[in-house]
Design a protein around this motif. Sequence first.
Motif, mmCIF file in Angstrom:
data_model
loop_
_atom_site.group_PDB
_atom_site.id
_atom_site.type_symbol
_atom_site.label_atom_id
_atom_site.label_comp_id
_atom_site.label_asym_id
_atom_site.label_seq_id
_atom_site.Cartn_x
_atom_site.Cartn_y
_atom_site.Cartn_z
ATOM 1 N N LYS A 25 45.059 0.595 -18.531
ATOM 2 C CA LYS A 25 46.206 1.445 -18.821
ATOM 3 C C LYS A 25 45.780 2.915 -18.782
ATOM 4 O O LYS A 25 44.744 3.291 -19.335
ATOM 5 C CB LYS A 25 46.784 1.118 -20.200
ATOM 6 C CG LYS A 25 48.036 1.917 -20.553
ATOM 7 C CD LYS A 25 48.563 1.512 -21.926
ATOM 8 C CE LYS A 25 49.817 2.330 -22.278
ATOM 9 N NZ LYS A 25 50.365 1.948 -23.600
ATOM 10 N N SER A 28 49.013 8.006 -21.860
ATOM 11 C CA SER A 28 50.452 8.248 -21.831
ATOM 12 C C SER A 28 50.730 9.599 -21.178
ATOM 13 O O SER A 28 49.855 10.464 -21.110
ATOM 14 C CB SER A 28 51.020 8.244 -23.247
ATOM 15 O OG SER A 28 50.552 9.375 -23.972
ATOM 16 N N THR A 44 54.218 13.554 -14.966
ATOM 17 C CA THR A 44 55.160 12.530 -14.480
ATOM 18 C C THR A 44 55.193 12.518 -12.957
ATOM 19 O O THR A 44 55.231 11.457 -12.328
ATOM 20 C CB THR A 44 56.565 12.796 -15.032
ATOM 21 O OG1 THR A 44 56.526 12.769 -16.470
ATOM 22 C CG2 THR A 44 57.552 11.748 -14.533
ATOM 23 N N TYR A 47 51.888 10.890 -11.744
ATOM 24 C CA TYR A 47 51.941 9.443 -11.933
ATOM 25 C C TYR A 47 52.900 8.802 -10.930
ATOM 26 O O TYR A 47 52.633 7.724 -10.383
ATOM 27 C CB TYR A 47 52.376 9.113 -13.360
ATOM 28 C CG TYR A 47 51.273 9.177 -14.402
ATOM 29 C CD1 TYR A 47 50.046 9.762 -14.112
ATOM 30 C CD2 TYR A 47 51.466 8.671 -15.679
ATOM 31 C CE1 TYR A 47 49.040 9.821 -15.059
ATOM 32 C CE2 TYR A 47 50.458 8.720 -16.648
ATOM 33 C CZ TYR A 47 49.248 9.301 -16.324
ATOM 34 O OH TYR A 47 48.258 9.359 -17.265
ATOM 35 N N GLY A 48 54.032 9.477 -10.710
ATOM 36 C CA GLY A 48 54.999 8.942 -9.749
ATOM 37 C C GLY A 48 54.436 8.865 -8.352
ATOM 38 O O GLY A 48 54.700 7.918 -7.608
ATOM 39 N N GLU A 51 52.066 5.978 -8.143
ATOM 40 C CA GLU A 51 52.830 4.727 -8.105
ATOM 41 C C GLU A 51 53.407 4.508 -6.714
ATOM 42 O O GLU A 51 53.414 3.374 -6.202
ATOM 43 C CB GLU A 51 53.935 4.760 -9.151
ATOM 44 C CG GLU A 51 54.682 3.432 -9.287
ATOM 45 C CD GLU A 51 55.664 3.422 -10.440
ATOM 46 O OE1 GLU A 51 56.071 2.324 -10.855
ATOM 47 O OE2 GLU A 51 56.032 4.512 -10.932
ATOM 48 N N ILE A 56 48.877 2.790 -8.851
ATOM 49 C CA ILE A 56 49.205 2.360 -10.212
ATOM 50 C C ILE A 56 50.594 1.732 -10.215
ATOM 51 O O ILE A 56 51.337 1.842 -9.233
ATOM 52 C CB ILE A 56 49.163 3.539 -11.215
ATOM 53 C CG1 ILE A 56 50.263 4.559 -10.888
ATOM 54 C CG2 ILE A 56 47.790 4.208 -11.219
ATOM 55 C CD1 ILE A 56 50.373 5.694 -11.907
ATOM 56 N N TYR A 57 50.926 1.063 -11.293
ATOM 57 C CA TYR A 57 52.279 0.525 -11.455
ATOM 58 C C TYR A 57 52.708 0.758 -12.903
ATOM 59 O O TYR A 57 51.880 0.970 -13.798
ATOM 60 C CB TYR A 57 52.322 -0.968 -11.127
ATOM 61 C CG TYR A 57 51.463 -1.846 -12.011
ATOM 62 C CD1 TYR A 57 52.000 -2.491 -13.130
ATOM 63 C CD2 TYR A 57 50.107 -2.037 -11.732
ATOM 64 C CE1 TYR A 57 51.215 -3.294 -13.942
ATOM 65 C CE2 TYR A 57 49.309 -2.836 -12.535
ATOM 66 C CZ TYR A 57 49.872 -3.464 -13.640
ATOM 67 O OH TYR A 57 49.090 -4.256 -14.445
ATOM 68 N N SER A 58 54.016 0.761 -13.121
ATOM 69 C CA SER A 58 54.531 1.040 -14.458
ATOM 70 C C SER A 58 55.170 -0.208 -15.058
ATOM 71 O O SER A 58 55.751 -1.047 -14.338
ATOM 72 C CB SER A 58 55.570 2.164 -14.412
ATOM 73 O OG SER A 58 56.675 1.795 -13.606
ATOM 74 N N GLY A 63 53.828 1.629 -20.224
ATOM 75 C CA GLY A 63 53.003 2.665 -19.632
ATOM 76 C C GLY A 63 52.625 2.390 -18.194
ATOM 77 O O GLY A 63 53.236 1.533 -17.521
ATOM 78 N N TYR A 64 51.600 3.100 -17.731
ATOM 79 C CA TYR A 64 51.144 2.989 -16.347
ATOM 80 C C TYR A 64 49.780 2.297 -16.306
ATOM 81 O O TYR A 64 48.907 2.580 -17.131
ATOM 82 C CB TYR A 64 51.030 4.375 -15.706
ATOM 83 C CG TYR A 64 52.359 5.058 -15.493
ATOM 84 C CD1 TYR A 64 53.037 4.918 -14.284
ATOM 85 C CD2 TYR A 64 52.938 5.835 -16.491
ATOM 86 C CE1 TYR A 64 54.257 5.543 -14.070
ATOM 87 C CE2 TYR A 64 54.159 6.465 -16.292
ATOM 88 C CZ TYR A 64 54.813 6.318 -15.077
ATOM 89 O OH TYR A 64 56.019 6.922 -14.873
ATOM 90 N N TYR A 65 49.604 1.424 -15.302
ATOM 91 C CA TYR A 65 48.387 0.629 -15.179
ATOM 92 C C TYR A 65 47.843 0.723 -13.752
ATOM 93 O O TYR A 65 48.606 0.868 -12.785
ATOM 94 C CB TYR A 65 48.659 -0.841 -15.528
ATOM 95 C CG TYR A 65 49.086 -1.042 -16.962
ATOM 96 C CD1 TYR A 65 48.169 -1.429 -17.933
ATOM 97 C CD2 TYR A 65 50.412 -0.828 -17.344
ATOM 98 C CE1 TYR A 65 48.562 -1.608 -19.252
ATOM 99 C CE2 TYR A 65 50.814 -0.995 -18.666
ATOM 100 C CZ TYR A 65 49.884 -1.384 -19.607
ATOM 101 O OH TYR A 65 50.270 -1.550 -20.916
#
Length: 446
Positions: A25, A28, A44, A47-48, A51, A56-58, A63-65
């Motif tokens: 993970k 945050s 954000t 992270y987007g 993804e 990563i995936y949410s 959260g994000y992993y």
Amino acid sequence: MKKYVAILSDLEMRILEGQYGPGRKLPSVRSAAESYGCSISTVTRAYGELERRHVIYSIPQSGYYVVGKSEDGASDTPCRMIDFSSVLPDADVFPYLDFQHCLNKAIDTYKHQLFTYGNWKGLEKLRHTLVSHLADDQVFTGADRIVMTSGAHQALELLARMPFPNGKQAVLVEQPGYDIYLRFLEAEGIPVSGIARSTAGIDLVELERKFKDGGIKFFYTMSRYHNPLGTSYSTEERKAIAGLASKYDVYIVEDDYMADLGEERSFDPIHAYNRTSHVIYLKSFSKIIFPGLRLGAAVLPERLLETYHAYKLVSDASLLSQAALEVYIKNGMYERHKRKIIRQYTERIQALNEAVERYNAAGVIEVPDIRSGIYVPFKLPLTVNLEQLTKRLASRKISVMSSKRFYLADYLKRDKFLRISISQAQPEQIDEGVKAIIEEVRRESR
């Protein structure tokens, strides 16, 4: 934009290095914003983007992993061989998804231009984009003097074959030097002579003598991160070479193939110091993106364009690849990927230097102070048998490159060294590999 790019590069590198392993993970969004000293929206966005690239995936309200590697991924296959010989970029950091996006965008944007023969100089839009891209490296030129090539080696071959305005015939090369080009010049029967270059530089008095009396058409040089020495010319040397070219009407072919891979922000190439248009500047994009791209650029003096065209005839560098590269550079992906590669290579060079300091206390090998790029030469005692050493290392699953191949066949003043490349050597392997090399050198030199 700069903050966003820096955060994205840092997160990608942390994931690549395993700080955030598969299934782990991520911090945050709020915690990451505090850590990076930025807004929540910037994190954000980063992270987007990760993804979107399937890094990563949410999970809602969790959260994000980090995404796990696929079973056929290169990183999942244990690599027992310690590869200090390959110069290819690390396949684990190839920007597959980024470039796929750029290919799709290129087809949408340039669909009416991609399926014709095209201009022999290459895609016009890309050449205009490269004007500002090259200016960042202090190479100032117009789009009309930029020619796209199918890799830098294509330009090197054409330049060796074609006549030059100075009417001279011989090619002068550094010794040691780029092995593939040396073999080409010898096989084609092109008049070629060598001049010694060491990790300390080049003898400018000898260079002037050769420029004056050697009938030199052009001097082929790697001013930055030389292959195989790994070193760069000093500012004084670059200025002197530029001045000698003008004084004796000798052209310089400056192969700056690793311009994007170092941390030397104040490095101006020879091209920047020459005022008489005697420098041909070559750049490759394969070392920063992936080898299969096979794209390079040549910045030619105006007086060479017509002859170069006569030898090149048509555009043979993929227009689709050129269009995708234009999108890749224009939207900032190239710069972001470059930062990631620089960081990776710098950390590996640092690990190599630390290992040398740890195991070479007795001074068994001589190693220059190199902090960036991908090459470090290990100079060996004269008593070491290179062939036996490389065989012994191979038996220990360590691949290295002997200095023998980096010289012209008739060049006699040779140093004895191993060229160590860190581009494929994983960080956890470097310490083990350096220790083994020094052990075997000590054994061979007894």
